[in-house]
Design a protein around this motif. Structure first.
Motif, PDB file in Angstrom:
ATOM      1  N   GLU A 189       0.829  -1.205   0.000  1.00  0.00           N
ATOM      2  CA  GLU A 189       0.000   0.000   0.000  1.00  0.00           C
ATOM      3  C   GLU A 189       0.865   1.257   0.000  1.00  0.00           C
ATOM      4  OE1 GLU A 189      -3.915   1.847   2.286  1.00  0.00           O
ATOM      5  OE2 GLU A 189      -2.838   0.138   3.154  1.00  0.00           O
ATOM      6  N   ASP A 190       1.946   1.224   0.766  1.00  0.00           N
ATOM      7  CA  ASP A 190       2.950   2.276   0.701  1.00  0.00           C
ATOM      8  C   ASP A 190       4.078   1.719  -0.159  1.00  0.00           C
ATOM      9  OD1 ASP A 190       5.023   4.060   1.007  1.00  0.00           O
ATOM     10  OD2 ASP A 190       4.900   4.167   3.193  1.00  0.00           O
ATOM     11  N   PRO A 191       4.151   2.134  -1.428  1.00  0.00           N
ATOM     12  CA  PRO A 191       5.087   1.483  -2.357  1.00  0.00           C
ATOM     13  C   PRO A 191       6.549   1.616  -1.962  1.00  0.00           C
ATOM     14  CG  PRO A 191       4.150   3.465  -3.339  1.00  0.00           C
ATOM     15  CD  PRO A 191       3.378   3.200  -2.085  1.00  0.00           C
ATOM     16  N   GLU A 192       6.895   2.654  -1.210  1.00  0.00           N
ATOM     17  CA  GLU A 192       8.281   2.836  -0.810  1.00  0.00           C
ATOM     18  C   GLU A 192       8.648   2.003   0.419  1.00  0.00           C
ATOM     19  OE1 GLU A 192       9.719   6.820  -0.562  1.00  0.00           O
ATOM     20  OE2 GLU A 192       8.580   7.497  -2.323  1.00  0.00           O
ATOM     21  N   HIS A 193       7.622   1.471   1.085  1.00  0.00           N
ATOM     22  CA  HIS A 193       7.869   0.716   2.312  1.00  0.00           C
ATOM     23  C   HIS A 193       7.046  -0.575   2.321  1.00  0.00           C
ATOM     24  CE1 HIS A 193       8.804   4.960   3.302  1.00  0.00           C
ATOM     25  NE2 HIS A 193       9.801   4.427   3.990  1.00  0.00           N
ATOM     26  N   PRO A 194       7.353  -1.520   1.443  1.00  0.00           N
ATOM     27  CA  PRO A 194       6.623  -2.788   1.441  1.00  0.00           C
ATOM     28  C   PRO A 194       6.798  -3.509   2.784  1.00  0.00           C
ATOM     29  CG  PRO A 194       8.616  -2.943   0.116  1.00  0.00           C
ATOM     30  CD  PRO A 194       8.454  -1.505   0.468  1.00  0.00           C
ATOM     31  N   ARG A 195       5.743  -4.232   3.182  1.00  0.00           N
ATOM     32  CA  ARG A 195       5.701  -4.837   4.509  1.00  0.00           C
ATOM     33  C   ARG A 195       5.346  -6.312   4.413  1.00  0.00           C
ATOM     34  NH1 ARG A 195       1.472  -4.990   7.822  1.00  0.00           N
ATOM     35  NH2 ARG A 195       0.252  -3.734   6.369  1.00  0.00           N
ATOM     36  N   VAL A 196       6.203  -7.183   4.919  1.00  0.00           N
ATOM     37  CA  VAL A 196       5.994  -8.628   4.828  1.00  0.00           C
ATOM     38  C   VAL A 196       4.837  -9.055   5.727  1.00  0.00           C
ATOM     39  CG1 VAL A 196       7.004 -10.905   5.230  1.00  0.00           C
ATOM     40  CG2 VAL A 196       8.393  -9.073   4.217  1.00  0.00           C
ATOM     41  N   ILE A 197       3.923  -9.864   5.140  1.00  0.00           N
ATOM     42  CA  ILE A 197       2.783 -10.414   5.871  1.00  0.00           C
ATOM     43  C   ILE A 197       3.040 -11.855   6.273  1.00  0.00           C
ATOM     44  CG2 ILE A 197       0.331 -11.031   5.716  1.00  0.00           C
ATOM     45  CD1 ILE A 197       0.021  -8.772   3.665  1.00  0.00           C
ATOM     46  N   ASP A 198       3.588 -12.640   5.342  1.00  0.00           N
ATOM     47  CA  ASP A 198       3.852 -14.050   5.647  1.00  0.00           C
ATOM     48  C   ASP A 198       5.084 -14.516   4.877  1.00  0.00           C
ATOM     49  OD1 ASP A 198       3.395 -16.486   6.943  1.00  0.00           O
ATOM     50  OD2 ASP A 198       2.137 -17.264   5.325  1.00  0.00           O
ATOM     51  N   GLN A 199       5.721 -15.522   5.425  1.00  0.00           N
ATOM     52  CA  GLN A 199       6.953 -16.069   4.859  1.00  0.00           C
ATOM     53  C   GLN A 199       6.898 -17.585   4.977  1.00  0.00           C
ATOM     54  OE1 GLN A 199      10.407 -14.554   6.860  1.00  0.00           O
ATOM     55  NE2 GLN A 199      11.802 -16.062   5.996  1.00  0.00           N
ATOM     56  N   VAL A 200       7.190 -18.306   3.865  1.00  0.00           N
ATOM     57  CA  VAL A 200       7.143 -19.765   3.879  1.00  0.00           C
ATOM     58  C   VAL A 200       8.410 -20.336   3.262  1.00  0.00           C
ATOM     59  CG1 VAL A 200       4.625 -19.986   3.875  1.00  0.00           C
ATOM     60  CG2 VAL A 200       5.860 -19.784   1.697  1.00  0.00           C
ATOM     61  N   GLN A 201       8.698 -21.576   3.630  1.00  0.00           N
ATOM     62  CA  GLN A 201       9.821 -22.317   3.058  1.00  0.00           C
ATOM     63  C   GLN A 201       9.350 -23.724   2.700  1.00  0.00           C
ATOM     64  OE1 GLN A 201      12.988 -22.266   5.960  1.00  0.00           O
ATOM     65  NE2 GLN A 201      13.315 -20.050   5.796  1.00  0.00           N
ATOM     66  N   ASP A 202      10.047 -24.331   1.754  1.00  0.00           N
ATOM     67  CA  ASP A 202       9.844 -25.736   1.408  1.00  0.00           C
ATOM     68  C   ASP A 202      11.230 -26.355   1.314  1.00  0.00           C
ATOM     69  OD1 ASP A 202       9.471 -28.219   0.252  1.00  0.00           O
ATOM     70  OD2 ASP A 202       8.090 -27.535  -1.306  1.00  0.00           O
ATOM     71  N   ASN A 203      11.681 -26.930   2.403  1.00  0.00           N
ATOM     72  CA  ASN A 203      13.029 -27.468   2.461  1.00  0.00           C
ATOM     73  C   ASN A 203      13.108 -28.934   2.061  1.00  0.00           C
ATOM     74  OD1 ASN A 203      14.206 -25.012   3.340  1.00  0.00           O
ATOM     75  ND2 ASN A 203      13.403 -25.381   5.392  1.00  0.00           N
ATOM     76  N   VAL A 204      12.017 -29.430   1.487  1.00  0.00           N
ATOM     77  CA  VAL A 204      11.982 -30.802   0.992  1.00  0.00           C
ATOM     78  C   VAL A 204      12.111 -30.834  -0.529  1.00  0.00           C
ATOM     79  CG1 VAL A 204      10.609 -32.913   0.807  1.00  0.00           C
ATOM     80  CG2 VAL A 204      10.598 -31.601   2.943  1.00  0.00           C
TER      81      VAL A 204
END
Length: 512
Positions: free
Chosen positions: A313-328
């Motif tokens: 929403e603020d293009p200069e300050h993007p904000r992470v909502i969720d983070q996922v990994q797949d280590n398989v």
């Protein structure tokens, strides 16, 4: 050279089940890519560099198997074209002045803009059966990822150069004066693009994503692989560069922020630590690609060892909502695509960096594939929830680089359909309306570039634009395909003024 037309006397289709039965069995026994893909730790390499297509030998057994599979009709012959009955190959335009690797595509009006490691080419596609070259611009610097907005064209440079000009030469990144980053062209005169600005960015620009906002265009620059010996690419580099470009004064373009997406303490920062903690997984040191969905103020980032969802929403300050990994099963998170309702994301895994044979029995159906994630919840509580993998159901020869790569939605209301490039695996059209049961519904591919050696080629990007599929083949040039299928035909009614795939449009009214 073998004709690129579908051979006389064939329908252009082949039974993919035969290719499951035999292809890859001998190579599995031979341990193809065992160190890279199985025994680990596997490290995904960057996309091909300035030196041109990679060439490599395969074992005599693998070469013999490829030749046998061609004779038996299990794979197409060298350069032979095959496709499903609902695909028609309308045109191919070979490389011309630009001899480097073909890369990404963008569209505006009746024009297609095709990246190449030596610059970019502009096609008039008003007649899809006969694309015409409008301009070819020599401006070397991998990957030359390309986007357009109004009168501006944006070009990524992800190789260390002597300066920011189009006459630059390669120069080590250890030299402080070396340059890499974003270039900006004025395309008001479409036949004579004018280079107007350059912005240097940390670690260059492997890919970029534009976010138009009124009088400005913001650019999210993805780059990775820092090194303590590189003055302008220091670790941990756990973020992206944000460039602001005033439309009326592009020469004033500048980096306005470097948001850290993977905060963490120490020299390695945050994000996936990779091997040895997670064998076979790339360590996160930045992002490879970002897709924005402006209508929802959302973005999805494919960031080496991580997939992320963030608010823009603020293009200069993007904000992470969720983070996922797949280590398989994921080695290198490469790109992302939202569905139209913004309740799913397709992430791709570029196992082997685009230079390896991973579409075979040994690697299997879940590696070098797409991962389909549902977006569950609302607002800042939204989560990415894994549902399934998708991989093309046609094994390729061990001389063919093949892995999931760039694609786009095919806009059909109520359906989640996508066209996607798979390097020498060709172009695949698939349905992921049911997140847990994706299926292919059409395909187009060429036989291997060689039956005896590994050579980098195939479709880099395959996108749907105004009723046709356009593919930029690394080695063979610009292809135009016509898809005729009751499941996808409604998309032909959707007409667009432009398409930068990493800036996903709102094809429909989401409130319907």
């Amino acid at each position: 050279m073998t004709s690129l037309r579908t051979p006389h006397g064939t329908s252009g289709t082949r039974d993919p089940r035969a290719r499951f039965r035999r292809l890859g069995v001998a190579s599995a026994a031979a341990g193809l890519l065992a160190t890279l893909l199985v025994a680990g730790p596997a490290v995904a390499t960057p996309d091909p560099g300035d030196a041109g297509p990679a060439q490599g030998t395969v074992s005599s057994q693998q070469a013999a198997e490829a030749r046998s599979a061609i004779r038996n009709g299990e794979i197409p012959g060298v350069d032979e074209i095959v496709h499903s009955q609902n695909i028609e190959h309308l045109a191919n335009v070979p490389k011309d002045a630009l001899k480097g690797l073909n890369s990404d595509l963008a569209f505006q009006g009746k024009y297609a803009f095709a990246g190449n490691y030596d610059g970019f080419r502009i096609f008039d596609i008003s007649d899809p059966k006969a694309p015409k070259t409008v301009a070819q611009v020599l401006c070397p610097g991998s990957q030359n990822d390309v986007s357009v907005s109004g009168n501006l064209l944006f070009l990524s440079t992800d190789s260390s150069r002597s300066d920011n000009s189009c006459a630059s030469t390669t120069q080590p990144a250890s030299v402080k004066e070396s340059w890499e980053g974003m270039k900006i062209f004025d395309i008001s005169d479409i036949a004579n693009p004018k280079y107007v600005a350059a912005v240097e960015t940390n670690c260059g620009s492997h890919t970029h994503t534009i976010l138009p906002k009124g009088k400005n265009v913001y650019i999210y620059v993805s780059s990775y692989s820092p090194n303590a010996a590189f003055p302008d690419c220091q670790p941990p580099h756990d973020g992206i560069s944000v460039i602001k470009v005033p439309r009326k004064a592009p020469e004033q373009a500048a980096v306005v922020n470097f948001p850290v997406l993977f905060p963490g303490e120490g020299p390695d920062g945050g994000g996936n630590p990779g091997a040895p903690t997670n064998p076979g997984v790339s360590k996160t040191t930045g992002c490879h690609d970002i897709t924005v969905l402006p209508s929802e103020n959302l973005a999805a980032g494919a960031c080496m060892g991580d997939g992320i969802l963030f608010d823009i929403e603020d293009p200069e300050h993007p904000r992470v909502i969720d983070q996922v990994q797949d280590n398989v099963n994921f080695a290198f998170w490469h790109s992302a695509t939202f569905n139209q309702k913004a309740n799913k994301v397709v992430f791709t895994d570029e196992l082997g960096g685009g230079g390896a044979a991973t579409c075979n029995a040994q690697v299997g159906p879940n590696r070098g594939a797409d991962g389909i994630y549902d977006i569950v919840g609302k607002g800042d509580r939204r989560k990415l929830v894994f549902r399934s993998y998708f991989k093309i159901p046609r094994h390729q020869a061990d001389t063919e680089n093949c892995v999931a790569h760039n694609g786009s939605l095919i806009p059909v209301k109520g359906k989640d359909l996508m066209v996607q490039a798979w390097y020498q695996g060709g172009v695949s059209v698939w349905d992921f309306t049911d997140s847990s049961a994706p299926k292919e519904i059409a395909y187009f591919e060429r036989g291997p570039l060689s039956a005896t050696t590994m050579a980098t080629g195939g479709s880099w990007s395959a996108y749907y634009y105004n009723g046709h599929i356009y593919s930029n083949d690394i080695a063979k040039g610009f292809d135009v395909l016509k898809l005729s299928d009751r499941r996808t035909d409604p998309a032909k009614r959707i007409r667009m003024d432009r398409l930068n795939v990493q800036t996903q449009p709102d094809y429909f009214d989401l409130d319907d």
